[in-house]
Design a protein around this motif. Structure first.
Motif, PDB file in Angstrom:
ATOM      1  N   PRO A 101      10.720   8.448  47.607  1.00 26.67           N
ATOM      2  CA  PRO A 101      11.283   8.761  46.286  1.00 26.67           C
ATOM      3  C   PRO A 101      12.060  10.074  46.292  1.00 26.67           C
ATOM      4  O   PRO A 101      11.638  11.088  45.738  1.00 26.67           O
ATOM      5  CB  PRO A 101      10.045   8.835  45.392  1.00 26.67           C
ATOM      6  N   VAL A 102      13.209  10.058  46.938  1.00 21.48           N
ATOM      7  CA  VAL A 102      14.086  11.226  47.037  1.00 21.48           C
ATOM      8  C   VAL A 102      15.397  10.897  46.327  1.00 21.48           C
ATOM      9  O   VAL A 102      16.022   9.877  46.624  1.00 21.48           O
ATOM     10  CB  VAL A 102      14.372  11.586  48.509  1.00 21.48           C
ATOM     11  N   ARG A 103      15.816  11.755  45.407  1.00 15.52           N
ATOM     12  CA  ARG A 103      17.053  11.542  44.670  1.00 15.52           C
ATOM     13  C   ARG A 103      18.148  12.417  45.289  1.00 15.52           C
ATOM     14  O   ARG A 103      17.993  13.624  45.387  1.00 15.52           O
ATOM     15  CB  ARG A 103      16.856  11.882  43.198  1.00 15.52           C
ATOM     16  N   VAL A 104      19.232  11.797  45.689  1.00 14.70           N
ATOM     17  CA  VAL A 104      20.309  12.489  46.394  1.00 14.70           C
ATOM     18  C   VAL A 104      21.379  12.939  45.404  1.00 14.70           C
ATOM     19  O   VAL A 104      21.783  12.182  44.512  1.00 14.70           O
ATOM     20  CB  VAL A 104      20.928  11.588  47.478  1.00 14.70           C
ATOM     21  N   HIS A 105      21.834  14.187  45.561  1.00 13.38           N
ATOM     22  CA  HIS A 105      22.928  14.752  44.780  1.00 13.38           C
ATOM     23  C   HIS A 105      23.956  15.342  45.743  1.00 13.38           C
ATOM     24  O   HIS A 105      23.675  15.554  46.920  1.00 13.38           O
ATOM     25  CB  HIS A 105      22.429  15.881  43.868  1.00 13.38           C
ATOM     26  N   VAL A 106      25.135  15.656  45.208  1.00 13.35           N
ATOM     27  CA  VAL A 106      26.177  16.325  45.975  1.00 13.35           C
ATOM     28  C   VAL A 106      26.593  17.569  45.213  1.00 13.35           C
ATOM     29  O   VAL A 106      26.787  17.529  43.997  1.00 13.35           O
ATOM     30  CB  VAL A 106      27.409  15.417  46.196  1.00 13.35           C
ATOM     31  N   LEU A 107      26.717  18.701  45.923  1.00 10.46           N
ATOM     32  CA  LEU A 107      27.205  19.941  45.324  1.00 10.46           C
ATOM     33  C   LEU A 107      28.659  20.144  45.680  1.00 10.46           C
ATOM     34  O   LEU A 107      29.071  19.868  46.810  1.00 10.46           O
ATOM     35  CB  LEU A 107      26.380  21.143  45.797  1.00 10.46           C
ATOM     36  N   ALA A 108      29.446  20.628  44.720  1.00  6.46           N
ATOM     37  CA  ALA A 108      30.871  20.828  44.949  1.00  6.46           C
ATOM     38  C   ALA A 108      31.352  22.054  44.204  1.00  6.46           C
ATOM     39  O   ALA A 108      30.920  22.325  43.082  1.00  6.46           O
ATOM     40  CB  ALA A 108      31.667  19.605  44.504  1.00  6.46           C
ATOM     41  N   SER A 109      32.262  22.797  44.831  1.00  8.27           N
ATOM     42  CA  SER A 109      32.873  23.981  44.236  1.00  8.27           C
ATOM     43  C   SER A 109      34.368  23.787  43.995  1.00  8.27           C
ATOM     44  O   SER A 109      35.072  24.743  43.673  1.00  8.27           O
ATOM     45  CB  SER A 109      32.665  25.203  45.136  1.00  8.27           C
ATOM     46  N   SER A 110      34.850  22.561  44.169  1.00 10.03           N
ATOM     47  CA  SER A 110      36.259  22.268  43.947  1.00 10.03           C
ATOM     48  C   SER A 110      36.388  20.790  43.654  1.00 10.03           C
ATOM     49  O   SER A 110      35.422  20.027  43.747  1.00 10.03           O
ATOM     50  CB  SER A 110      37.092  22.641  45.180  1.00 10.03           C
ATOM     51  N   GLY A 111      37.606  20.381  43.332  1.00  6.78           N
ATOM     52  CA  GLY A 111      37.861  18.965  43.111  1.00  6.78           C
ATOM     53  C   GLY A 111      38.190  18.218  44.378  1.00  6.78           C
ATOM     54  O   GLY A 111      38.834  17.169  44.332  1.00  6.78           O
ATOM     55  N   GLY A 112      37.720  18.712  45.517  1.00  9.51           N
ATOM     56  CA  GLY A 112      38.049  18.137  46.808  1.00  9.51           C
ATOM     57  C   GLY A 112      37.113  17.036  47.262  1.00  9.51           C
ATOM     58  O   GLY A 112      36.580  16.255  46.467  1.00  9.51           O
ATOM     59  N   GLU A 113      36.855  17.000  48.568  1.00 11.64           N
ATOM     60  CA  GLU A 113      36.160  15.868  49.178  1.00 11.64           C
ATOM     61  C   GLU A 113      34.769  15.654  48.608  1.00 11.64           C
ATOM     62  O   GLU A 113      34.341  14.510  48.384  1.00 11.64           O
ATOM     63  CB  GLU A 113      36.068  16.072  50.697  1.00 11.64           C
ATOM     64  N   SER A 114      34.012  16.735  48.363  1.00 15.30           N
ATOM     65  CA  SER A 114      32.636  16.579  47.905  1.00 15.30           C
ATOM     66  C   SER A 114      32.578  15.911  46.542  1.00 15.30           C
ATOM     67  O   SER A 114      31.783  14.989  46.317  1.00 15.30           O
ATOM     68  CB  SER A 114      31.941  17.946  47.859  1.00 15.30           C
ATOM     69  N   ALA A 115      33.401  16.377  45.601  1.00 17.82           N
ATOM     70  CA  ALA A 115      33.404  15.774  44.267  1.00 17.82           C
ATOM     71  C   ALA A 115      33.835  14.313  44.329  1.00 17.82           C
ATOM     72  O   ALA A 115      33.253  13.449  43.665  1.00 17.82           O
ATOM     73  CB  ALA A 115      34.322  16.572  43.345  1.00 17.82           C
ATOM     74  N   ARG A 116      34.851  14.031  45.132  1.00 17.74           N
ATOM     75  CA  ARG A 116      35.341  12.647  45.222  1.00 17.74           C
ATOM     76  C   ARG A 116      34.310  11.734  45.875  1.00 17.74           C
ATOM     77  O   ARG A 116      34.086  10.600  45.419  1.00 17.74           O
ATOM     78  CB  ARG A 116      36.659  12.603  45.995  1.00 17.74           C
ATOM     79  N   ALA A 117      33.655  12.206  46.940  1.00 19.44           N
ATOM     80  CA  ALA A 117      32.661  11.371  47.622  1.00 19.44           C
ATOM     81  C   ALA A 117      31.484  11.066  46.708  1.00 19.44           C
ATOM     82  O   ALA A 117      30.968   9.942  46.693  1.00 19.44           O
ATOM     83  CB  ALA A 117      32.181  12.062  48.895  1.00 19.44           C
ATOM     84  N   ALA A 118      31.049  12.069  45.943  1.00 16.71           N
ATOM     85  CA  ALA A 118      29.961  11.828  44.991  1.00 16.71           C
ATOM     86  C   ALA A 118      30.354  10.749  43.994  1.00 16.71           C
ATOM     87  O   ALA A 118      29.556   9.848  43.679  1.00 16.71           O
ATOM     88  CB  ALA A 118      29.609  13.120  44.263  1.00 16.71           C
ATOM     89  N   GLY A 119      31.582  10.814  43.489  1.00 19.58           N
ATOM     90  CA  GLY A 119      32.021   9.809  42.538  1.00 19.58           C
ATOM     91  C   GLY A 119      32.149   8.434  43.160  1.00 19.58           C
ATOM     92  O   GLY A 119      31.722   7.431  42.575  1.00 19.58           O
ATOM     93  N   GLU A 120      32.728   8.361  44.346  1.00 17.84           N
ATOM     94  CA  GLU A 120      32.950   7.063  44.993  1.00 17.84           C
ATOM     95  C   GLU A 120      31.644   6.334  45.295  1.00 17.84           C
ATOM     96  O   GLU A 120      31.601   5.102  45.281  1.00 17.84           O
ATOM     97  CB  GLU A 120      33.754   7.267  46.272  1.00 17.84           C
TER      98      GLU A 120
END
Length: 415
Positions: free
Chosen positions: A224-243
């Motif tokens: 029971p581990v919930r995965v999140h993504v941290l991002a400091s820009s609108g770059g790869e991290s934010a897009r990968a989390a959304g996709e």
């Protein structure tokens, strides 16, 4: 801004802890202070307790978030524990998944695994990116700068981005030296989405590699581990989390100039996956005291503390307010930290609640991760206590379950 974002319910509050050391205290005392804060945060109704990952910093002891999170989980009963973030520059998605699955097997369904992509960029990449002032061994996703002047959006200060310190060869060499000691191995990292899929597979039913071999373990499968993504820009991290339909943490406390672009990139890229709809948390620097004047005094060390990070020295121990006020500043120093000072929430409980409501409205966040570093541990505790009480009095939930998240991370298939 969409009507859905404008009408979002008040956000839950969680703690984002860096285990800050202070001048004049015994080395390592920050760990005990963090455990004290976790127990108090649970009493005061905070939803979660997230641990940052900063390496080789003289004033930060959150270098091993999985270890600290295990101690926090053992010291609490209901408080969620998480990483903000496990840095893929110095670990792997599989190892991080195993670490946090181990905690979850002991602590139950209250574990959050956040991934970040911090690394030391090459000089040319740093120049193109606008500097990434908080990237490097201890940051997360220090992406492109956002070229705009300081502005206020629906009551939220959105400062201009800072000048790029990574163009300074001396700063860059300091970061490279730290990277060599840490063994940073991400000179040419794979796509973040691939690493996230690997973690999700392992926490689901197992990962099948390109040759058809299955990898996994009883520890990982269904943990029971919930995965999140941290991002400091609108770059790869934010897009990968959304996709991938994952929750996002936008780092307003690291890169306040880019917070709105970060959230917008995530929402634009979002496809139903782990979650059926976007879920956003936002980190923010906060100092609360009984009056605006007292809070401002307690917040005086924030500027020198941020400057030490952006000059490549790693976070120094938090100085006393009088020591901070006596520091000598150049115009370049002030420019380098101006965005962080403008974005920091400092004031009485009423002032802090008003500022945090503005942050929540502008970003549509369901959760705010509050990070506080003061010279005295007692002042830090009091800041969190005052904020929790004021947040409840304003009719907002300090803790609670928040938006529903699937218990296990079996990805949904989308067309």
């Amino acid at each position: 801004m969409s009507a859905a974002v404008q009408e979002a319910p008040a956000a839950h509050l969680s703690v984002l802890d860096l285990a800050p050391e202070s001048t004049g205290e015994p080395a390592g005392s920050a760990v005990a202070h963090s455990l004290d804060l976790a127990r108090a945060a649970e009493r005061w109704g905070y939803r979660g307790f997230w641990l940052a990952e900063h390496h080789l910093s003289p004033g930060v002891s959150s270098a091993a978030p999985a270890v600290l999170a295990a101690l926090v989980a053992a010291s609490t009963r209901r408080l969620r524990v998480g990483s903000a973030a496990s840095l893929l520059a110095v670990t792997t998605a599989a190892v991080a998944a195993e670490q946090w699955a181990t905690i979850a097997r002991a602590a139950g369904d209250r574990v959050d695994l956040g991934f970040g992509r911090a690394h030391v960029p090459a000089p040319a990449a740093a120049a193109r990116a606008g500097g990434g002032p908080d990237s490097g061994p201890g940051g997360a996703d220090g992406g492109a700068g956002v070229p705009h002047a300081s502005r206020v959006v629906d009551g939220l200060p959105v400062p201009a981005p800072p000048p790029p310190p990574l163009r300074d060869p001396a700063v860059l060499e300091l970061l490279r030296a730290s990277a060599r000691v840490l063994g940073v191995h991400r000179a040419d990292p794979p796509p973040l989405a691939d690493e996230l899929r690997l973690a999700l597979d392992l926490l689901g039913g197992g990962h099948v590699d390109a040759d058809g071999r299955r990898h996994g373990s009883a520890l990982l499968s269904g943990a029971p581990v919930r995965v999140h993504v941290l991002a400091s820009s609108g770059g790869e991290s934010a897009r990968a989390a959304g996709e991938l339909g994952l929750p996002l943490v936008a780092n307003y406390h690291v890169a306040p100039a880019a917070v709105l672009e970060t959230v917008e990139a995530y929402r634009s890229a979002f496809r139903p996956g782990v979650l059926p709809a976007p879920r956003v948390a936002v980190s923010v620097d906060v100092v609360v005291a009984e009056s605006d004047e007292r809070a401002a005094e307690l917040a005086d060390p924030h500027g020198p503390w941020v400057l030490s990070i952006r000059r490549g020295r790693g976070a120094v121990p938090v100085p006393a307010p009088a020591e901070a006020r006596a520091a000598t500043w150049t115009p370049e120093d002030r420019a380098l930290v101006a965005d962080r000072l403008e974005a920091q929430v400092v004031g009485s409980p009423a002032t802090a609640v008003r500022r945090l409501h503005a942050l929540q409205r502008a970003t549509g966040a369901e959760e705010l991760l509050v990070t506080t570093a003061t010279h005295r541990a007692a002042d830090r505790l009091r800041s969190y206590e005052l904020l929790a009480a004021a947040w409840r009095a304003a009719g907002a939930p300090a803790g609670g379950a928040g938006a529903p998240v699937p218990r296990t991370y079996t990805r949904r298939r989308t067309p």
